[in-house]
Motif scaffolding. Structure first.
Motif, PDB file in Angstrom:
ATOM      1  N   ILE A 153       0.856  -1.186   0.000  1.00 31.14           N
ATOM      2  CA  ILE A 153       0.000   0.000   0.000  1.00 31.14           C
ATOM      3  C   ILE A 153       0.890   1.232   0.000  1.00 31.14           C
ATOM      4  CG2 ILE A 153      -1.821   1.262   1.191  1.00 31.14           C
ATOM      5  CD1 ILE A 153      -2.780  -1.337   2.357  1.00 31.14           C
ATOM      6  N   GLY A 154       0.725   2.088  -0.996  1.00 32.99           N
ATOM      7  CA  GLY A 154       1.589   3.243  -1.193  1.00 32.99           C
ATOM      8  C   GLY A 154       1.259   4.402  -0.275  1.00 32.99           C
ATOM      9  N   LEU A 155       2.167   5.358  -0.244  1.00 34.40           N
ATOM     10  CA  LEU A 155       2.115   6.439   0.727  1.00 34.40           C
ATOM     11  C   LEU A 155       0.839   7.277   0.614  1.00 34.40           C
ATOM     12  CD1 LEU A 155       4.721   9.207  -0.240  1.00 34.40           C
ATOM     13  CD2 LEU A 155       3.810   7.550  -1.855  1.00 34.40           C
ATOM     14  N   TYR A 156       0.322   7.640   1.781  1.00 37.75           N
ATOM     15  CA  TYR A 156      -0.839   8.518   1.969  1.00 37.75           C
ATOM     16  C   TYR A 156      -2.122   7.992   1.332  1.00 37.75           C
ATOM     17  CZ  TYR A 156       2.629  11.697   3.798  1.00 37.75           C
ATOM     18  OH  TYR A 156       3.643  12.243   4.544  1.00 37.75           O
ATOM     19  N   SER A 157      -2.200   6.701   1.098  1.00 38.52           N
ATOM     20  CA  SER A 157      -3.462   6.124   0.643  1.00 38.52           C
ATOM     21  C   SER A 157      -4.414   5.971   1.822  1.00 38.52           C
ATOM     22  CB  SER A 157      -3.225   4.773  -0.028  1.00 38.52           C
ATOM     23  OG  SER A 157      -2.588   4.953  -1.280  1.00 38.52           O
ATOM     24  N   VAL A 158      -5.718   5.913   1.507  1.00 39.19           N
ATOM     25  CA  VAL A 158      -6.755   5.803   2.525  1.00 39.19           C
ATOM     26  C   VAL A 158      -7.679   4.643   2.184  1.00 39.19           C
ATOM     27  CG1 VAL A 158      -8.739   6.935   3.610  1.00 39.19           C
ATOM     28  CG2 VAL A 158      -6.703   8.281   3.030  1.00 39.19           C
ATOM     29  N   LEU A 159      -7.907   3.766   3.161  1.00 37.54           N
ATOM     30  CA  LEU A 159      -8.897   2.704   3.044  1.00 37.54           C
ATOM     31  C   LEU A 159      -9.990   3.014   4.053  1.00 37.54           C
ATOM     32  CD1 LEU A 159      -6.233   1.468   1.844  1.00 37.54           C
ATOM     33  CD2 LEU A 159      -7.129  -0.756   2.509  1.00 37.54           C
ATOM     34  N   ASN A 160     -11.148   3.445   3.549  1.00 43.30           N
ATOM     35  CA  ASN A 160     -12.234   3.913   4.410  1.00 43.30           C
ATOM     36  C   ASN A 160     -13.286   2.820   4.511  1.00 43.30           C
ATOM     37  OD1 ASN A 160     -13.865   5.513   5.957  1.00 43.30           O
ATOM     38  ND2 ASN A 160     -14.611   6.744   4.254  1.00 43.30           N
ATOM     39  N   GLY A 161     -13.190   2.006   5.571  1.00 42.99           N
ATOM     40  CA  GLY A 161     -14.005   0.817   5.694  1.00 42.99           C
ATOM     41  C   GLY A 161     -15.252   0.978   6.529  1.00 42.99           C
ATOM     42  N   GLY A 162     -16.188   1.829   6.100  1.00 45.71           N
ATOM     43  CA  GLY A 162     -17.501   1.829   6.718  1.00 45.71           C
ATOM     44  C   GLY A 162     -18.232   0.544   6.424  1.00 45.71           C
ATOM     45  N   GLY A 207       0.517   5.331  -4.434  1.00 47.81           N
ATOM     46  CA  GLY A 207       0.332   6.451  -3.531  1.00 47.81           C
ATOM     47  C   GLY A 207      -0.933   7.246  -3.786  1.00 47.81           C
ATOM     48  N   PHE A 208      -1.511   7.798  -2.710  1.00 48.91           N
ATOM     49  CA  PHE A 208      -2.653   8.712  -2.762  1.00 48.91           C
ATOM     50  C   PHE A 208      -3.893   8.069  -3.383  1.00 48.91           C
ATOM     51  CE2 PHE A 208       1.261  11.152  -2.754  1.00 48.91           C
ATOM     52  CZ  PHE A 208       1.051  12.061  -1.725  1.00 48.91           C
ATOM     53  N   VAL A 209      -4.066   6.788  -3.145  1.00 48.54           N
ATOM     54  CA  VAL A 209      -5.254   6.060  -3.605  1.00 48.54           C
ATOM     55  C   VAL A 209      -6.321   6.101  -2.518  1.00 48.54           C
ATOM     56  CG1 VAL A 209      -6.135   3.746  -4.157  1.00 48.54           C
ATOM     57  CG2 VAL A 209      -4.017   4.569  -5.212  1.00 48.54           C
ATOM     58  N   TYR A 210      -7.601   6.105  -2.928  1.00 47.67           N
ATOM     59  CA  TYR A 210      -8.713   6.167  -1.974  1.00 47.67           C
ATOM     60  C   TYR A 210      -9.672   5.022  -2.274  1.00 47.67           C
ATOM     61  CZ  TYR A 210     -11.504   8.727   1.461  1.00 47.67           C
ATOM     62  OH  TYR A 210     -12.168   9.119   2.606  1.00 47.67           O
ATOM     63  N   LEU A 211      -9.813   4.091  -1.325  1.00 49.88           N
ATOM     64  CA  LEU A 211     -10.810   3.029  -1.406  1.00 49.88           C
ATOM     65  C   LEU A 211     -11.948   3.413  -0.467  1.00 49.88           C
ATOM     66  CD1 LEU A 211      -8.340   1.603  -2.657  1.00 49.88           C
ATOM     67  CD2 LEU A 211      -9.104  -0.501  -1.566  1.00 49.88           C
ATOM     68  N   GLN A 212     -13.109   3.686  -1.043  1.00 47.75           N
ATOM     69  CA  GLN A 212     -14.207   4.302  -0.302  1.00 47.75           C
ATOM     70  C   GLN A 212     -15.392   3.355  -0.280  1.00 47.75           C
ATOM     71  OE1 GLN A 212     -15.124   6.269   1.844  1.00 47.75           O
ATOM     72  NE2 GLN A 212     -15.952   8.188   1.079  1.00 47.75           N
ATOM     73  N   SER A 213     -15.719   2.794   0.894  1.00 52.41           N
ATOM     74  CA  SER A 213     -16.848   1.874   0.989  1.00 52.41           C
ATOM     75  C   SER A 213     -18.093   2.522   1.597  1.00 52.41           C
ATOM     76  CB  SER A 213     -16.457   0.636   1.807  1.00 52.41           C
ATOM     77  OG  SER A 213     -16.220   0.979   3.152  1.00 52.41           O
TER      78      SER A 213
END
Length: 212
Positions: free
Chosen positions: A107-116, A129-135
């Motif tokens: 997982i690259g730098l400053y990525s966010v995994l938002n697991g609602g 880097g800087f990837v957003y996984l938005q659930s």
């Protein structure tokens, strides 16, 4: 002075990760936290873990500096063996979701995994880097109410084994990226991506039907 600088650099490369890992075990050791062998971290991760939640870190896992883990409610965060998480990554598991980072993933730098809702990152997959996984996503059905007061809609997100998300990709709630697929830089994935497909753009569209 040069000798001191070399000694400090050597410690930062080899001594610091094991020292911070020991501190992490001391601070967060609990019945709902499991940390495998040979865990290493460049700085002390920031963790918020509710009593009813579960954090499970496998063997040979490495965190760079500034990693944040938040596990709330009855959620479970599972980081399997041989995972490497780069600087500034934030992973949230909330409600009753399961967020799993498969073995050998990066997982690259400053990525966010938002697991609602649940997020599943397949084995040996690459997240740049800087990837957003938005659930989860704010509702916006009532135009007369503030967005923040309208609650959330949720949908699980999955990334197949061996897939690659390039820099600044956004995966929207409820979307699946198949095994060995590639998502090009800055793409926004609003539809499922088939295994082996290469997609790019906003919204992401296929540009190739097979890996080359």
């Amino acid at each position: 002075m040069k000798m001191l600088a070399r000694t400090m650099q050597s410690w930062l490369r080899s001594g610091a990760p094991s020292t911070f890992a020991r501190l992490f075990r001391l601070l967060y050791g609990a019945s709902n936290v499991r940390i495998g062998s040979n865990f290493r971290c460049d700085s002390l991760p920031r963790c918020l873990i509710d009593p009813g939640a579960q954090l499970d870190i496998g063997d040979n896992v490495e965190f760079r500096s500034g990693v944040e883990l938040r596990v709330h409610g009855k959620a479970r965060l599972v980081i399997e063996d041989d995972v490497r998480i780069d600087r500034g990554v934030r992973i949230l598991a909330a409600n009753e979701s399961v967020v799993r980072i498969g073995a050998g993933a990066r997982i690259g730098l400053y990525s966010v995994l938002n697991g609602g809702d649940c997020i599943d990152v397949g084995e040996k997959s690459l997240i740049s880097g800087f990837v957003y996984l938005q659930s989860s996503m704010h509702r916006f059905a009532n135009s007369g109410a503030a967005i923040k007061d309208q609650g959330y809609d949720h949908g699980p997100v999955s990334l197949g084994q061996g897939a690659w998300l390039a820099a600044h990709v956004v995966i929207m709630p409820g979307r699946n990226v198949g095994a060995n697929a590639i998502v090009g830089s800055n793409a926004v994935v609003t539809e499922d991506v088939e295994p082996g497909m290469i997609v790019a753009g906003v919204p992401a569209k296929p540009i190739s039907s097979s890996r080359v």
